[in-house]
Design a protein around this motif. Sequence first.
Motif, PDB file in Angstrom:
ATOM      1  N   ASN A  53      -6.581   8.287 -12.165  1.00 30.83           N
ATOM      2  CA  ASN A  53      -6.227   6.944 -12.633  1.00 30.83           C
ATOM      3  C   ASN A  53      -7.164   5.933 -11.974  1.00 30.83           C
ATOM      4  N   ASP A  54      -8.158   5.481 -12.706  1.00 31.74           N
ATOM      5  CA  ASP A  54      -9.158   4.569 -12.149  1.00 31.74           C
ATOM      6  C   ASP A  54      -8.553   3.232 -11.741  1.00 31.74           C
ATOM      7  N   GLN A  55      -7.578   2.747 -12.502  1.00 36.16           N
ATOM      8  CA  GLN A  55      -6.951   1.470 -12.155  1.00 36.16           C
ATOM      9  C   GLN A  55      -6.194   1.580 -10.837  1.00 36.16           C
ATOM     10  N   LEU A  56      -5.540   2.687 -10.623  1.00 39.26           N
ATOM     11  CA  LEU A  56      -4.839   2.924  -9.364  1.00 39.26           C
ATOM     12  C   LEU A  56      -5.814   2.875  -8.195  1.00 39.26           C
ATOM     13  N   VAL A  57      -6.935   3.559  -8.338  1.00 42.51           N
ATOM     14  CA  VAL A  57      -7.930   3.609  -7.266  1.00 42.51           C
ATOM     15  C   VAL A  57      -8.474   2.214  -6.984  1.00 42.51           C
ATOM     16  N   ARG A  58      -8.760   1.445  -8.028  1.00 43.44           N
ATOM     17  CA  ARG A  58      -9.333   0.110  -7.857  1.00 43.44           C
ATOM     18  C   ARG A  58      -8.357  -0.819  -7.143  1.00 43.44           C
ATOM     19  N   ILE A  59      -7.099  -0.828  -7.583  1.00 39.04           N
ATOM     20  CA  ILE A  59      -6.105  -1.719  -6.982  1.00 39.04           C
ATOM     21  C   ILE A  59      -5.825  -1.317  -5.539  1.00 39.04           C
ATOM     22  N   ALA A  60      -5.666  -0.026  -5.295  1.00 32.54           N
ATOM     23  CA  ALA A  60      -5.384   0.449  -3.939  1.00 32.54           C
ATOM     24  C   ALA A  60      -6.541   0.155  -2.998  1.00 32.54           C
ATOM     25  N   ARG A  95       0.829  -1.206   0.000  1.00 33.17           N
ATOM     26  CA  ARG A  95       0.000   0.000   0.000  1.00 33.17           C
ATOM     27  C   ARG A  95       0.864   1.257   0.000  1.00 33.17           C
ATOM     28  N   ALA A  96       1.898   1.254   0.829  1.00 32.05           N
ATOM     29  CA  ALA A  96       2.776   2.424   0.913  1.00 32.05           C
ATOM     30  C   ALA A  96       3.501   2.662  -0.408  1.00 32.05           C
ATOM     31  N   LEU A  97       3.975   1.588  -1.039  1.00 33.95           N
ATOM     32  CA  LEU A  97       4.687   1.726  -2.308  1.00 33.95           C
ATOM     33  C   LEU A  97       3.790   2.301  -3.401  1.00 33.95           C
ATOM     34  N   ILE A  98       2.497   1.995  -3.339  1.00 39.55           N
ATOM     35  CA  ILE A  98       1.566   2.482  -4.356  1.00 39.55           C
ATOM     36  C   ILE A  98       1.053   3.879  -4.028  1.00 39.55           C
ATOM     37  N   GLU A  99       0.609   4.074  -2.790  1.00 42.48           N
ATOM     38  CA  GLU A  99      -0.122   5.295  -2.450  1.00 42.48           C
ATOM     39  C   GLU A  99       0.766   6.480  -2.090  1.00 42.48           C
ATOM     40  N   VAL A 100       1.848   6.235  -1.363  1.00 40.48           N
ATOM     41  CA  VAL A 100       2.655   7.356  -0.871  1.00 40.48           C
ATOM     42  C   VAL A 100       3.242   8.206  -2.003  1.00 40.48           C
TER      43      VAL A 100
END
Length: 277
Positions: A212-219, A153-158
């Motif tokens: 980025n919809d894919q980012l939101v979905r995966i996160a 989560r940190a690697l993606i969201e931060v």
Amino acid sequence: MKQRAHGSSDTGAESEPAASGGAAGGGETPAVRLPPQARATAPESARGEHTHGEQSIPRARSGAEPVRPVVRRSSVRGQVLQALRSALVTGELRPGEVYSAPALGERFGVSATPVREAMQQLALEGAVEVVPNRGFRVVERGARELAELAEVRALIEVPVLLRLARTVPAARWAELRPLAEATVRAAASGCRVTYAEADRAFHRAVLGLAGNDQLVRIADDLHRRAQWPPAGLAGGRDRTELMTDAAQHVALLDALIADDTEAVRALVTDHYPGTPT
């Protein structure tokens, strides 16, 4: 990782008794009962499937009459899936225990079919695994898996959040204040299900600013999985921990609105325990 579904289905007669857990701690209400309009078909037990001798999700402790929220969704499967996800968050579906679709369907007042379909979705999400001819076992997760989820989560969201902090104007951040305040109210209620929904809604809105919809979905999927309590801690986080988490949402938003880069970095590091140092 334990056995995954890999497309297999819980189609065998669930004739062996399936284990179920005890009452959840922390004052949570039991998993919601579906409204009458959702009970589209009779329970599987009416068609001869065995459910006797099997317990379902625990009901309220004696002397307590919980207020059961009515789930308003268009499909029975969707309502069952939401109820099961809530039961995972509260620990009513206990890690390591096996639950059969007929028994859960009887609990919810629906047939086993939508329960089985909802459980298959949870199997794809890694919450349960198929036990042939018995039902579904809730996956037992330990501290290592939680740490791995936190790191991913940190690697993606931060990085996304820090980039947004430099590019999104203060007025856009201010629009998210109602969502941050909603997490504070949810935390104050002590209801882990309410907080889980409010928490994810706030994070979805923040990441949504990236477009980025894919980012939101995966996160969001990772976030949901991180909210399931680990084995041995069925109650999950207590009210104090929820209040601390929610307060960080408000403080982070204040720092973003003030364009205080250093404060944003410090708060992000604190809010995402898996943030690389």
